[in-house]
Design an enzyme around this catalytic site. Sequence first.
Site, short mmCIF file in Angstrom:
data_model
loop_
_atom_site.label_atom_id
_atom_site.label_comp_id
_atom_site.label_asym_id
_atom_site.label_seq_id
_atom_site.Cartn_x
_atom_site.Cartn_y
_atom_site.Cartn_z
N HIS A 19 0.82 -1.22 0.00
CA HIS A 19 0.00 0.00 0.00
C HIS A 19 0.86 1.27 0.00
CE1 HIS A 19 -4.20 0.67 -0.17
NE2 HIS A 19 -4.46 0.95 1.08
N ASN A 66 -6.91 6.37 3.58
CA ASN A 66 -8.33 6.60 3.33
C ASN A 66 -8.74 8.07 3.39
OD1 ASN A 66 -8.33 3.86 3.18
ND2 ASN A 66 -9.58 3.51 4.97
#
Length: 189
Positions: A19, A66
Amino acid sequence: MFIIVGLGNPSSRYEGTRHNIGFDVIDRISEEYHIPVDTRKHRALIGKGVIDGTKVILAKPQTFMNLSGESVRELVDYYKIDEENELIVVYDDISLDVGKIRIRKKGSAGGHNGIKNIIAHLGHDVFMRVKVGVGEKPKGYDLADYVLGHFSKEEREAMDEACENAVQAVSMAGRGEVDEAMNRFNRKG
């Protein structure tokens, strides 16, 4: 001027994970073009410099993945750029094989929460992205566990090449050669 944003999660806990490949690409650009990314501003670590005669801001949002759009929105507003032509976002993509990259001028979030948040904050999906393939999650794996996991030694070698290709793609985009970068790096196989 271009703003080049690499997506990832802050803290050493996430270094080297799938990520955080966006952060890895920003680190490569920083190293190659001697642009220190060490100033805290706009909810990000940023660095200002020049790539091939074009002014750039390198950014690593510190909001966690996020909420990446919060930082991107601040950067776009502060530097008054045209995000449709002067914003490049680099991030991981599980739908691409390990080590492949794909350049897009616009598109959906494709399930990526960081991109989803950027689209929500910008109000549109027209901005350049360099997607770096981290491979599809194996059957039975939790997606979060997979993307927050580390690469194998073999995968890491492919990812080093992908990071180098992503640096070249960003450089080409900054010179106005987006279509050429797409033709060169979006090939199958």
